[in-house]
Structure formats: C-alpha cells, structure tokens
Design an enzyme around this catalytic site. Structure first.
Site, PDB file in Angstrom:
ATOM      1  N   ASP A  67      77.268  60.678   6.448  1.00 59.65           N
ATOM      2  CA  ASP A  67      76.476  60.875   7.665  1.00 59.65           C
ATOM      3  C   ASP A  67      75.251  61.744   7.416  1.00 59.65           C
ATOM      4  OD1 ASP A  67      77.921  63.194   7.210  1.00 59.65           O
ATOM      5  OD2 ASP A  67      79.133  63.047   9.009  1.00 59.65           O
ATOM      6  N   ASN A 136      87.869  69.065  15.870  1.00 58.97           N
ATOM      7  CA  ASN A 136      88.243  68.138  16.955  1.00 58.97           C
ATOM      8  C   ASN A 136      88.781  66.813  16.408  1.00 58.97           C
ATOM      9  OD1 ASN A 136      85.962  66.925  15.979  1.00 58.97           O
ATOM     10  ND2 ASN A 136      84.808  66.950  17.892  1.00 58.97           N
ATOM     11  N   HIS A 138      87.221  64.865  14.184  1.00 59.26           N
ATOM     12  CA  HIS A 138      86.236  63.854  13.780  1.00 59.26           C
ATOM     13  C   HIS A 138      86.285  63.603  12.276  1.00 59.26           C
ATOM     14  CE1 HIS A 138      82.547  66.793  13.245  1.00 59.26           C
ATOM     15  NE2 HIS A 138      83.310  66.787  12.190  1.00 59.26           N
ATOM     16  N   GLU A 143      83.127  61.022  16.608  1.00 63.14           N
ATOM     17  CA  GLU A 143      83.639  62.050  17.512  1.00 63.14           C
ATOM     18  C   GLU A 143      84.724  61.476  18.426  1.00 63.14           C
ATOM     19  OE1 GLU A 143      82.749  64.913  16.719  1.00 63.14           O
ATOM     20  OE2 GLU A 143      80.742  65.495  17.359  1.00 63.14           O
TER      21      GLU A 143
HETATM   22  P1  PGA Z   1      83.892  71.700   7.528  1.00 61.93           P
HETATM   23  O1  PGA Z   1      83.516  70.375   8.316  1.00 61.93           O
HETATM   24  O2  PGA Z   1      84.333  71.261   6.188  1.00 61.93           O
HETATM   25  O3  PGA Z   1      82.608  72.479   7.490  1.00 61.93           O
HETATM   26  O4  PGA Z   1      84.960  72.360   8.332  1.00 61.93           O
HETATM   27  C1  PGA Z   1      84.339  69.265   8.221  1.00 61.93           C
HETATM   28  C2  PGA Z   1      83.815  68.187   9.145  1.00 61.93           C
HETATM   29  O5  PGA Z   1      83.233  68.513  10.193  1.00 61.93           O
HETATM   30  O6  PGA Z   1      84.010  67.013   8.821  1.00 61.93           O
END
Ligand code: PGA
Length: 240
Positions: A67, A136, A138, A143
């Site tokens: 992404d 959350n 995702h 999302e």
């Molecule tokens: P993080 O993010 O590794 O910074 O916790 C993971 C994500 O949002 O996929």
C-alpha cells in the site's frame, strides 16, 4: 493457520528474515509481497545484514508492496516508498525495475489499481506475502467495513488507523486520509502468507484472528480462508 510464538520481537524478526532467505535461495526469482509499519523493521534489518554477509541475493527477486498513502511522493519521509528505500531497497541489490509500490500520486487511480494487479499476475503471482496487522485488524489498508474490495483499490482510512499512524507524523493533521492498497483478494491470491504480530496493542485482534469466525469487521480473519498462513508473534502480542 500455523502460529509460532517467540519470546522477543528480535527472535521473531530473525525468524521472519530466515524464512525470506530460505525462499529466495530456493527460488532466486521469487516474488515477495511486502509490508511497511513498525513491526517489519526488525525483519528488514536482518535481511540487510544477511545480504551483506552474502547469504542472499536479490538480483532476480521482484517485490510488490501492499500500500501507499495518497498524495505523498517518493521523497516524502512518511511515504511508504521512502520507508522501503530506507529499510530495504538501499541495502540490497534489488533491480529498480523489479520494485513495485502502488503509486499514491497517479493521475488515474483506477488505471493504477488495475495495472498493479495485472503486474502481479504477469509475474506469476506472489510467492510469499508478508503482512503486519493494524490494531483494528486491517491488513494492508483494508480497513474494517461491511464490504471489502477484492482487487487493489483506493480507500478512506479509519480514524483508528489515522490515530495509530500519527506517531510517524509531526501532527495528526498531517496524516493522509486516503490510501491505495492491495485488496483482500490480491492478498489471498498469494501462494503463502506470513503475518508478523508484535506488542500488547495487538492482543485483541490477534486473538480474533484465530477465533474461527470470519468477519469483514476484522479483515485479518479472512486469512483463515487461505491454506498456507504462518503467523509469527512475540509473547507480548500472544498474551498467553
Ligand atoms: P505497525 O502497523 O507494524 O506499525 O503496528 C501494522 C499495520 O498497520 O499493518
């Protein structure tokens, strides 16, 4: 889904890097799907080190990132291209033409999304898709929502994700509100999936990931539909 729990983040990161190393040594033209975020930083550090020690070669490897934020150019310090350049590209011998990240500044996003999935297909698909997980649930920037998109698409980020990612920006108002992401379909088409989960803030979603229930309200639970998923966790995320 296979779950492996490690005492520390460092051990988890070293194991993940070794999995990438084994894949690339067995298949020198491997196609990797790659994540950004705080969690994979340790894995990338190990990969760079192993490359320097001559343990792996990226000459014929192709990468597709999950992404990118909309509106951030490659040289923006918070763009995912910039992150990848710092954490991987500048430290290994990937060929620039084999590096792929969805463009956050395309003039035609519909065309960009279509051509991104087509490029993955043209390469024969992703051999190993590495994922982080948002607090959350995702994956990529898919999302929680009633309906999820299969292919690569643009998306509005949730308040929770904007808040979680604000730590990387000067102020929460600087966090982009939209992104372009591989869809859950693009992710699930990968031959193998490796998920990295670290820290107590991920305990709740990590538990749901193994609940047996599949819900678009926690997109990571869709991974239960894939036949070859390995989830690496540190003890803080496992919380057992
Ligand atoms: P993080 O993010 O590794 O910074 O916790 C993971 C994500 O949002 O996929």
């Amino acid at each position: 889904m296979e779950k492996k729990v490690f005492k520390t983040y460092e051990e988890m990161s070293a194991y993940a890097a070794q999995m990438v190393c084994d894949l690339v040594n067995g298949k020198p033209n491997a196609v990797l799907g790659l994540p950004t975020g705080g969690t994979p930083v340790g894995m990338y550090e190990n990969i760079r080190k192993m490359y320097q020690e001559g343990k792996m070669d990226f000459e014929n490897v192709t990468t597709f990132n999950l992404d990118e934020y909309l509106g951030l150019t490659h040289d923006h310090p918070q763009s995912y291209y910039y992150f990848m350049n710092q954490n991987l590209y500048s430290g290994v011998n990937l060929k620039p033409e084999n590096i792929n990240i969805p463009s956050g500044t395309a003039s035609d996003f519909e065309a960009e999304c279509k051509s991104y999935d087509a490029k993955i297909d043209a390469k024969g698909g992703i051999d190993l898709m590495i994922l982080g997980i948002g607090p959350n649930g995702h994956i990529g920037f898919n999302e929680p929502a009633e309906i999820l998109s299969g292919p690569t698409h643009t998306v509005d980020l949730t308040r929770e994700t904007i808040e979680a990612n604000a730590r990387f920006f000067d102020s929460i108002d600087d966090v982009p509100t939209k992104a372009i992401t591989m869809g859950v379909g693009s992710i699930l088409k990968a031959k193998k999936i490796l998920m990295l989960v670290s820290g107590a803030s991920k305990q709740k979603v990590a538990k749901e990931l193994f609940s047996g229930d599949v819900t678009t309200n926690n997109p990571s639970t869709l991974l239960q539909l894939h036949r070859d998923v390995v989830v690496l966790m540190d003890e803080a995320a496992d919380g057992q």
